[in-house]
Design an enzyme around this catalytic site. Structure first.
Site, PDB file in Angstrom:
ATOM      1  N   LYS A   1       0.853  -1.196   0.000  1.00  9.13           N
ATOM      2  CA  LYS A   1       0.000   0.000   0.000  1.00  9.13           C
ATOM      3  C   LYS A   1       0.886   1.243   0.000  1.00  9.13           C
ATOM      4  O   LYS A   1       1.918   1.268   0.673  1.00  9.13           O
ATOM      5  CB  LYS A   1      -0.909  -0.037   1.233  1.00  9.13           C
ATOM      6  CG  LYS A   1      -1.968   1.065   1.273  1.00  9.13           C
ATOM      7  CD  LYS A   1      -2.876   0.898   2.489  1.00  9.13           C
ATOM      8  CE  LYS A   1      -3.956   1.963   2.562  1.00  9.13           C
ATOM      9  NZ  LYS A   1      -4.852   1.774   3.737  1.00  9.13           N
TER      10      LYS A   1
ATOM     11  N   SER B   1      -9.765   1.677   2.735  1.00  8.10           N
ATOM     12  CA  SER B   1      -8.902   2.458   1.871  1.00  8.10           C
ATOM     13  C   SER B   1      -7.815   1.629   1.178  1.00  8.10           C
ATOM     14  O   SER B   1      -7.196   2.097   0.239  1.00  8.10           O
ATOM     15  CB  SER B   1      -8.216   3.567   2.675  1.00  8.10           C
ATOM     16  OG  SER B   1      -7.365   3.008   3.675  1.00  8.10           O
TER      17      SER B   1
ATOM     18  N   SER C   1      -9.880  -0.633   6.959  1.00  5.95           N
ATOM     19  CA  SER C   1      -9.312  -0.503   5.617  1.00  5.95           C
ATOM     20  C   SER C   1      -8.579  -1.714   5.058  1.00  5.95           C
ATOM     21  O   SER C   1      -8.241  -1.718   3.877  1.00  5.95           O
ATOM     22  CB  SER C   1      -8.371   0.694   5.563  1.00  5.95           C
ATOM     23  OG  SER C   1      -9.128   1.867   5.461  1.00  5.95           O
TER      24      SER C   1
HETATM   25  N1  GLN Z   1     -13.130   4.131   6.064  1.00  7.02           N
HETATM   26  C1  GLN Z   1     -12.547   4.565   7.298  1.00  7.02           C
HETATM   27  C2  GLN Z   1     -12.111   6.004   7.157  1.00  7.02           C
HETATM   28  O1  GLN Z   1     -12.377   6.554   6.155  1.00  7.02           O
HETATM   29  C3  GLN Z   1     -11.417   3.675   7.655  1.00  7.02           C
HETATM   30  C4  GLN Z   1     -10.162   3.989   6.966  1.00  7.02           C
HETATM   31  C5  GLN Z   1      -9.003   3.127   7.382  1.00  7.02           C
HETATM   32  O2  GLN Z   1      -9.149   2.091   8.034  1.00  7.02           O
HETATM   33  N2  GLN Z   1      -7.828   3.597   7.042  1.00  7.02           N
HETATM   34  O3  GLN Z   1     -11.524   6.601   8.021  1.00  7.02           O
END
Ligand code: GLN
Length: 449
Positions: free
Chosen positions: A52, A128, A152
């Site tokens: 990532k 994400s 995410s």
């Molecule tokens: N969707 C969540 C957010 O937007 C989680 C994101 C994540 O785990 N990095 O913060």
């Protein structure tokens, strides 16, 4: 080479990779070929892995899918997880798309490209870590690393039909993971099988002097838990995880999976996590507050892009941040700055910390009597690209079942458990464990798989 061929063949459709590490990766593979295989000594000998793009890779562009870091070509050091992968002789294939600074649930917040779901390219891959999940699902790489602050790793794994693990907070070093919400962030592996996943986690886990929040607790051989035997294991199913808001067909598939666990000899009961309903509000206060502080370092001076036409220093900070950050990142910074400001701190930030404790206690109570908690990873399957991007609150609701896990700091995995009969998209089963008990999470996941 097979990975790069597959990427070449598929990535104009999937758009998972932001940067390829082709030359260096092929060179490394060649050297390993010449050395010969010593698989016992190196747990990931020659294994290709995608990373990532919020994990620092020395001399390899690291952008966090942000315009701000579009010129960050040559980071000075490797994240600890990268060093550990290198020591295990894994090969970094390249950097994967994501929501900007890991803020989002669909990977649509990337400043660069829209990653598609390999099962149907009209759908989002989740987020994400959408690039990581899509790359594994499309067969571009067998393994990838993601990061999970509120879901995410698990949510995109669920949407793309792969295996994704968020380890216990403190299990994996965060050194070199670009910080979003430091009290919640963990790096986790995305893979096709549970065994692969256990193998990667074994390599990247462990205390690290560069991360004071990493825990000095022995890392077990997770693969030893993969026996298939879960007789007598105590499984809790929170009633809040199968209530309104959860798609009926998703709930059906989860109930079928629970029946399978029973057939395998697990003892299953319904329990309650009564404060789950406050998890989203709590998370968005805390994660945004931490993000507003963490992202203060992006000032246009130390790294990243600097605005060109500013008259003075303050103006330069402002313009660099206005030009460099996307809408969602700005929204979080404003929300977090507001929650932390004097006069509002007690009502928002402090209150959220108190509710976080209650959510953690919900889990602690259940774990007094149970080994694992199971439920869906996400209330729905993947949605269509564009469907939720203009509606932040609906987008935030995707994480209602993954966020409590981060707030409590416990480990959880998402594994595939079937397809939705209407849209044919994958559904994910979430298995949550006690602090530092990834072994039992893997045990159940592997027995089910
Ligand atoms: N969707 C969540 C957010 O937007 C989680 C994101 C994540 O785990 N990095 O913060």
């Amino acid at each position: 080479q097979a990975c790069f061929d597959r990427i070449e063949e598929t990535d104009d459709q999937v758009n998972a990779f932001l940067t390829l590490n082709k030359e260096a990766a092929l060179e490394e593979a060649k050297q390993l070929d010449e050395e010969g295989i010593d698989a016992d000594q190196f747990l990931l000998f020659g294994m290709p892995i995608g990373i990532k793009d919020n994990i620092m890779t020395k001399d390899l562009k690291t952008t966090c899918a942000s315009e701000f870091l579009s010129n960050f070509e040559d980071p000075l050091y490797d994240a600890t997880v990268i060093t550990k992968l290198k020591n295990a002789n894994a090969i970094n294939i390249g950097k994967l798309n994501m929501d900007e600074f890991a803020m989002g649930s669909s990977t649509e917040n990337s400043a660069y490209q829209k990653t598609t779901n390999p099962w149907n390219k009209d759908y989002v891959p989740g987020g994400s870590s959408g690039g990581s999940a899509a790359a594994v699902a499309a067969g571009q790489v067998p393994f990838a690393l993601g990061s999970d602050t509120g879901g995410s790793v698990r949510q995109p794994a669920s949407y793309c039909g792969v295996v994704g693990m968020k380890p216990t907070y403190g299990r994996v070093s965060r050194f070199g993971l670009v910080a979003f919400a430091s009290s919640l962030d963990q790096v986790g592996p995305l893979t096709r099988t549970v065994e692969d996943n256990a193998r990667i986690l074994e390599v990247i886990s462990g205390v690290d002097e560069m991360d004071p929040t990493s825990a000095n607790i022995d890392v077990p051989n997770y693969r030893e838990a993969l026996t298939g035997d879960i007789k007598g294991l105590k499984v809790a199913v929170p009633k809040e995880y199968l209530q309104e808001g959860v798609d009926e067909e998703v709930a059906n598939k989860i109930n079928q999976a629970i029946d399978t666990l029973k057939e395998l000899g697990a003892e299953v009961d319904e329990v309650s996590l009564p404060h789950s309903k406050y998890a989203i509000a709590t998370y968005y206060m805390l994660a945004s507050s931490e993000a507003s502080a963490n992202l203060a370092r992006f000032d246009g001076i130390r790294y990243g892009k600097r605005a060109e036409n500013a008259d003075n220093l303050i103006d330069m900070f402002k313009q660099s941040r206005s030009e460099g950050f996307g809408d969602e990142v700005k929204r979080r910074i404003m929300l977090g700055t507001f929650a932390l400001s004097s006069g509002y701190y007690d009502a928002y930030y402090k209150k959220a910390q108190q509710v976080r404790r209650l959510i953690t206690e919900d889990f602690e109570k259940v774990f007094e009597n149970y080994d694992v908690i199971v439920g869906p990873t996400s209330p729905t399957t993947a949605f269509k690209i564009g469907e939720q991007i203009d509606d932040p609150l609906t987008m935030y609701a995707n994480d209602i079942l993954t966020i409590p896990v981060n707030l409590a700091g416990v480990p959880a995995i998402s594994i595939p458990c079937g397809f939705h009969p209407e849209n044919d998209m994958p559904i994910g089963l979430q298995i949550i464990g006690k602090h530092f008990d990834e072994s039992n999470v893997y045990r159940v996941a592997h027995a089910y798989e």
